[in-house]
Design a protein around this motif. Structure first.
Motif, short mmCIF file in Angstrom:
data_model
loop_
_atom_site.label_atom_id
_atom_site.label_comp_id
_atom_site.label_asym_id
_atom_site.label_seq_id
_atom_site.Cartn_x
_atom_site.Cartn_y
_atom_site.Cartn_z
N ILE A 129 0.84 -1.21 0.00
CA ILE A 129 0.00 0.00 0.00
C ILE A 129 0.87 1.25 0.00
O ILE A 129 0.58 2.24 -0.69
N ASP A 130 1.97 1.21 0.75
CA ASP A 130 2.91 2.34 0.72
C ASP A 130 3.34 2.65 -0.71
O ASP A 130 3.32 3.82 -1.14
N GLU A 131 3.75 1.61 -1.43
CA GLU A 131 4.30 1.84 -2.77
C GLU A 131 3.23 2.31 -3.74
O GLU A 131 3.51 3.12 -4.63
N ILE A 132 2.01 1.83 -3.58
CA ILE A 132 0.95 2.31 -4.46
C ILE A 132 0.66 3.78 -4.16
O ILE A 132 0.43 4.57 -5.08
N SER A 133 0.72 4.13 -2.89
CA SER A 133 0.45 5.54 -2.56
C SER A 133 1.56 6.47 -3.06
O SER A 133 1.34 7.67 -3.22
N LYS A 134 2.75 5.91 -3.28
CA LYS A 134 3.85 6.75 -3.77
C LYS A 134 4.08 6.58 -5.28
O LYS A 134 5.00 7.18 -5.84
N MET A 135 3.27 5.76 -5.94
CA MET A 135 3.47 5.47 -7.37
C MET A 135 3.36 6.76 -8.18
O MET A 135 2.50 7.59 -7.95
N ASN A 136 4.27 6.91 -9.12
CA ASN A 136 4.20 8.07 -9.99
C ASN A 136 4.69 7.70 -11.39
O ASN A 136 5.16 6.57 -11.61
N SER A 137 4.55 8.63 -12.29
CA SER A 137 4.85 8.31 -13.69
C SER A 137 6.32 7.93 -13.89
O SER A 137 6.64 7.09 -14.72
N GLN A 138 7.19 8.50 -13.10
CA GLN A 138 8.62 8.18 -13.27
C GLN A 138 8.91 6.73 -12.88
O GLN A 138 9.58 6.00 -13.62
N THR A 139 8.40 6.31 -11.73
CA THR A 139 8.61 4.92 -11.30
C THR A 139 8.02 3.97 -12.33
O THR A 139 8.62 2.94 -12.68
N MET A 140 6.85 4.28 -12.83
CA MET A 140 6.22 3.41 -13.82
C MET A 140 7.08 3.34 -15.10
O MET A 140 7.25 2.28 -15.67
N HIS A 141 7.60 4.48 -15.48
CA HIS A 141 8.44 4.52 -16.68
C HIS A 141 9.70 3.67 -16.49
O HIS A 141 10.09 2.91 -17.37
N GLU A 142 10.33 3.80 -15.34
CA GLU A 142 11.58 3.08 -15.09
C GLU A 142 11.39 1.58 -14.92
O GLU A 142 12.26 0.79 -15.27
N ARG A 143 10.26 1.18 -14.36
CA ARG A 143 10.08 -0.21 -13.95
C ARG A 143 9.26 -1.05 -14.93
O ARG A 143 9.33 -2.28 -14.89
N ALA A 144 8.44 -0.39 -15.72
CA ALA A 144 7.48 -1.15 -16.53
C ALA A 144 8.17 -2.12 -17.48
O ALA A 144 9.11 -1.77 -18.20
N LYS A 145 7.70 -3.37 -17.46
CA LYS A 145 8.17 -4.39 -18.41
C LYS A 145 6.96 -4.83 -19.22
O LYS A 145 6.29 -5.80 -18.88
N VAL A 146 6.72 -4.09 -20.27
CA VAL A 146 5.50 -4.28 -21.05
C VAL A 146 5.88 -4.50 -22.51
O VAL A 146 6.79 -3.84 -23.01
N TYR A 147 5.19 -5.42 -23.17
CA TYR A 147 5.43 -5.57 -24.61
C TYR A 147 4.15 -6.00 -25.32
O TYR A 147 3.26 -6.57 -24.70
N GLU A 148 4.11 -5.69 -26.59
CA GLU A 148 2.94 -6.10 -27.37
C GLU A 148 3.17 -7.53 -27.86
O GLU A 148 4.25 -7.84 -28.37
N ALA A 149 2.17 -8.38 -27.64
CA ALA A 149 2.35 -9.80 -28.01
C ALA A 149 2.13 -9.99 -29.51
O ALA A 149 1.43 -9.21 -30.14
#
Lengths: 276, 276, 276
Positions: free
Chosen positions: C256-276
């Motif tokens: 819950i802490d991390e969700i409350s601190k989530m921001n666009s930068q963290t998402m940008h740095e961490r996201a592992k997303v690809y189109e299948a």
């Protein structure tokens, strides 16, 4: 502590983490989230389904059933009965937590009815609740054991647990400063635990969920009851050491932490168990 | 802060820890676990029993009753009424939390009905909820106060609290950046608290449970309301200092920690209270 | 990760924190508190109202509706239907969490009925639940995905998500080691997350609440689903790094802490997303 008992309990912890038994709960909405989390923390898998249209179906795919009357109502009592009957038919163990027995007519009648209609594997309650079931003068104050009831001697608790276990042909567990577990033949006393367990809600309910989790991996329900209470007691002690001074919120978090890290070695080192 | 007020509040904290009053809650299933834990953290004993067959019986053995309509339904509203009537008969204080009043016809009708049928000791709500009860144009957005309603002046809040307290012959508490408590004669403002309290669920409900706990040990319901809001406000400030930067989860844990450690000295040192 | 996708998702996080959309939940009583707290942590505002007399009224003032059948009963299913119809009428997005679909006749019938009567924006489930909806041989074990179902290949999951998305004209999200999101045209895979998410209750339900929160600020429901799953996955990873070794209780708080601190930068740095 008896080394055979120690290693049996240690094996149960390993078994539950390996088998991940599904534990069906019909329980109260106050502590249900804690019950789910403690069930997961010990390695089992919780499911809560209280509609009469599915209670028996869900029980049928489960390894154990927990009935907790903490916030009973006419709808869920019907479902408890249906789930319990299905469990009895299929030989699935059923654990009763008679929360607040003695505190209202509804609770008293419901507990009587459940005890008449169903065969339980384990009944776990505090001294007031178990005294009520034994037909003794309980002075229940809400959902906590009353101080008057707690003043009764350990020997009196041992006699009550032993007598009820014979009467209902199941294991009976009374939780308190000293926990008492009997199957009507032998009586085991557990000296683990910490008073701070009483300062957060749900530690009784969570103990029952732990017992239910262990019932999912052994037919020795006395042993399942001992294992459940030992887990809670030992985790309660370590949590006090690590977080007690921080306050109730941190203590509650640490309690779940310790249950999730519980293993046979910690149980062996910490258990304070003796045969009465 | 007035030293007489300070010492009275400090005494209440000691009283509740000593007397451990049983506080019956008919409340919502979203924050019920938080309400139970906060009640224990301040030293009282929570019980939740909402079946019509036992609601009045459980009230009869309790020291205070909390009615919270957060997830009301036709079944539990009947039980609230039965419990409330029993409490009124026996002189047991009843605290109302009109969660979401103004947000739906059902909530509005229920609040009206409860206010007509029952005598409350304290009503605690946010500005939108209390404005609705006062018959003013509330623009409730769900269960949180709307920004439009919050823009009304402090003086307007004071007038509303004072007027409602006279009308319903009880203490009225409006929580917000400045909390307002009135018994229709005097008005007390509390400047404690922290905006982060709004970032976790249940801080309103928990405040009401604290008020209910204090109502269990004093017949001065205005004082009980002040004590409950001070506890929550001061704990919210300290929790922010110790855990706010870690995030919402840690803040919530710290909040319960601080309430469990609350004592008369901390209240004396931190309280920002004045008579309006 | 695709930079356009990255910045769109980052914008969604900013939007939800700014707009604070009201998200109406008809959900289960096991994880409802977690759902409320996670909704607040991402910046939205939760409300839970399940009485048939107000379910539609509350939906009408909300920006999104979440239907979660975790502890369904006949009373709340009626309310889900009423709320869902009102949402469909008003163009308010509806998210379905078919908890335990495949585990009982009641759940199966209910899911079928909801899918027939309502238009969903997003359906999110685990592999067993989604396989059941797709009419495939799911071997649901309670509310967790069965190991047999998880052994099916990623390609099979992609095909199922894509097919169901076309059939029900909505986004479909399957959560697991690799999350799969499809709107029937494209398929996105998300490799974030941590196995420890499965050791605490409610992470599935909370993911659905996050999706509901994002649906409150965009009409691109595929994007809302991706954003919700990314938040949960990334927060689950960071929480493991900071608190995983401490145990399940601390992990849950850190999540819950991390969700409350989530921001666009963290998402940008961490996201592992690809189109299948």
């Amino acid at each position: 502590m008896d080394n055979n008992l120690t290693s049996s309990i240690g094996n149960l912890v390993n078994s539950v983490r390996q088998a991940k038994p599904l534990v069906h709960h019909l329980t109260n909405y106050v502590t249900v989230n804690d019950c789910a989390n403690v069930t997961l923390a010990i390695g089992a898998s919780p499911i809560m389904a209280d509609d009469i249209e599915e209670a028996a179906d869900i029980t049928a795919i489960s390894s154990a059933l927990v009935l907790n009357i903490g916030t009973l109502n006419s709808r869920t009592v019907e479902s408890m009965l249906a789930a319990g009957k299905k469990a009895n038919e299929m030989g699935i163990p059923v654990v009763l937590d008679p929360v607040g027995a003695g505190a209202s007519k509804l609770r008293n009648q419901t507990v009587r009815m459940l005890l008449e209609q169903l065969q339980f594997s384990v009944i776990r309650g505090n001294m007031s609740e178990i005294r009520y079931i034994a037909g003794l003068g309980a002075t229940t104050k809400g959902v906590d054991a009353s101080e008057a009831d707690l003043e009764n001697s350990l020997q009196s608790g041992i006699d009550i647990a032993s007598g009820l276990a014979k009467q209902y042909n199941c294991a009976v567990a009374i939780t308190g400063a000293t926990d008492i577990v009997s199957d009507g033949r032998s009586v085991i006393c557990i000296e683990n635990g910490h008073p701070m367990l009483g300062s957060i809600t749900g530690t009784g309910c969570m103990s029952t969920s732990l017992i239910g989790s262990f019932c999912g991996v052994t037919a020795d329900y006395r042993m399942a009851a001992i294992a459940g209470l030992l887990c809670m007691g030992i985790a309660g002690e370590i949590a006090y050491e690590t977080a007690g001074q921080q306050g109730n919120g941190s203590y509650r978090v640490a309690l779940i932490d310790e249950i999730s890290k519980m293993n046979s070695q910690t149980m062996h080192e910490r258990a304070k168990v003796y045969e009465a």
